[in-house]
Design an enzyme around this catalytic site. Structure first.
Site, PDB file in Angstrom:
ATOM      1  N   GLU A   1      -4.662 -13.565   9.575  1.00  0.00           N
ATOM      2  CA  GLU A   1      -3.810 -13.128   8.465  1.00  0.00           C
ATOM      3  C   GLU A   1      -2.331 -13.274   8.844  1.00  0.00           C
ATOM      4  O   GLU A   1      -1.507 -13.709   8.036  1.00  0.00           O
ATOM      5  CB  GLU A   1      -4.138 -11.675   8.115  1.00  0.00           C
ATOM      6  CG  GLU A   1      -3.418 -11.150   6.899  1.00  0.00           C
ATOM      7  CD  GLU A   1      -3.765  -9.700   6.587  1.00  0.00           C
ATOM      8  OE1 GLU A   1      -3.207  -9.185   5.610  1.00  0.00           O
ATOM      9  OE2 GLU A   1      -4.570  -9.074   7.317  1.00  0.00           O
TER      10      GLU A   1
ATOM     11  N   ASP B   1      -6.342  -9.015  12.994  1.00  0.00           N
ATOM     12  CA  ASP B   1      -5.657  -9.732  11.910  1.00  0.00           C
ATOM     13  C   ASP B   1      -4.738 -10.867  12.361  1.00  0.00           C
ATOM     14  O   ASP B   1      -3.732 -11.162  11.726  1.00  0.00           O
ATOM     15  CB  ASP B   1      -4.877  -8.749  11.021  1.00  0.00           C
ATOM     16  CG  ASP B   1      -5.787  -7.687  10.426  1.00  0.00           C
ATOM     17  OD1 ASP B   1      -6.962  -7.988  10.162  1.00  0.00           O
ATOM     18  OD2 ASP B   1      -5.315  -6.556  10.232  1.00  0.00           O
TER      19      ASP B   1
ATOM     20  N   ARG C   1       0.858  -1.189   0.000  1.00  0.00           N
ATOM     21  CA  ARG C   1       0.000   0.000   0.000  1.00  0.00           C
ATOM     22  C   ARG C   1       0.892   1.235   0.000  1.00  0.00           C
ATOM     23  O   ARG C   1       1.975   1.226   0.557  1.00  0.00           O
ATOM     24  CB  ARG C   1      -0.879  -0.032   1.249  1.00  0.00           C
ATOM     25  CG  ARG C   1      -1.857   1.097   1.375  1.00  0.00           C
ATOM     26  CD  ARG C   1      -2.822   0.848   2.523  1.00  0.00           C
ATOM     27  NE  ARG C   1      -3.761  -0.206   2.129  1.00  0.00           N
ATOM     28  CZ  ARG C   1      -4.299  -1.083   2.957  1.00  0.00           C
ATOM     29  NH1 ARG C   1      -4.016  -1.040   4.245  1.00  0.00           N
ATOM     30  NH2 ARG C   1      -5.143  -1.989   2.513  1.00  0.00           N
TER      31      ARG C   1
ATOM     32  N   ASP D   1      -2.296  -5.953  14.019  1.00  0.00           N
ATOM     33  CA  ASP D   1      -2.622  -4.552  14.265  1.00  0.00           C
ATOM     34  C   ASP D   1      -3.286  -4.437  15.621  1.00  0.00           C
ATOM     35  O   ASP D   1      -3.898  -5.394  16.112  1.00  0.00           O
ATOM     36  CB  ASP D   1      -3.584  -4.021  13.191  1.00  0.00           C
ATOM     37  CG  ASP D   1      -3.001  -4.094  11.787  1.00  0.00           C
ATOM     38  OD1 ASP D   1      -1.854  -3.668  11.598  1.00  0.00           O
ATOM     39  OD2 ASP D   1      -3.701  -4.579  10.882  1.00  0.00           O
TER      40      ASP D   1
END
Length: 184
Positions: A123, A120, A23, A107
């Site tokens: 993930e 997360d 990102r 996070d």
């Protein structure tokens, strides 16, 4: 650390462990430079995701990037209070006016009342296996998550309203001065 100064505009590039760009944000204005961290601000900035999706941030943000800590902290000035979004990530580096770091999925979301939630985890486990995070890296990331939670619990800087509001006033002053100069 490159010759950056308060008022400079940088970009932010977030990578994943495999080196792929995840990102990017097109603006981060330097608000303060300390020995162990740099503070940036932005507002309604363009963000590009790795899949090509482009969007704008919804609210002003004050961001703390640390030189030796494995996280960064974003104070978001929302309508209902200051929220914090904390990324477990490598210490930052600046390369050609771009702030760069590797994001490690975990996070921490901190709400205006001081409560928090770890995000997360699934993930993180997936990427840990897929990208072969070492046991040492896994230890560092979880250790730093614990340190971050301790900071939230004792309301250590920047987890206080006054710090974020003061930096936001500084951001507005810097950006308003730049806009005034550009109109002449």
């Amino acid at each position: 650390m490159e010759n950056i100064k308060v008022g400079d505009k940088l970009e932010i590039h977030c990578y994943k462990h495999n080196g792929k760009l995840h990102r990017q944000w097109d603006e981060a204005v330097v608000l303060d430079i300390k020995d162990d961290y740099i503070v940036f601000g932005n507002k309604h900035t363009n963000v590009i995701d790795s899949d090509g999706k482009v969007w704008k941030t919804k609210e002003p943000a004050i961001m703390f990037f640390f030189k030796d800590r494995w996280f960064n902290i974003i104070g978001q000035l929302k309508e209902y209070g200051i929220y914090f979004y904390c990324n477990i990530a490598t210490p930052f580096l600046i390369d050609e006016h771009v702030i760069k770091y590797i994001d490690y999925d975990l996070d921490l979301r901190v709400f205006p009342n001081g409560s928090f939630k770890i995000l997360d985890r699934v993930e993180y486990k997936y990427h840990k296996k897929q990208m072969h995070y070492s046991s040492r890296l896994d230890f560092i990331l979880k250790y730093e998550l614990g340190n971050l939670i301790d900071m939230v619990r004792i309301k250590e800087m920047p987890f206080d309203r006054e710090t974020i509001e003061n930096y936001y006033k500084q951001y507005e002053k810097i950006t308003n001065n730049k806009e005034e100069k550009e109109t002449f």
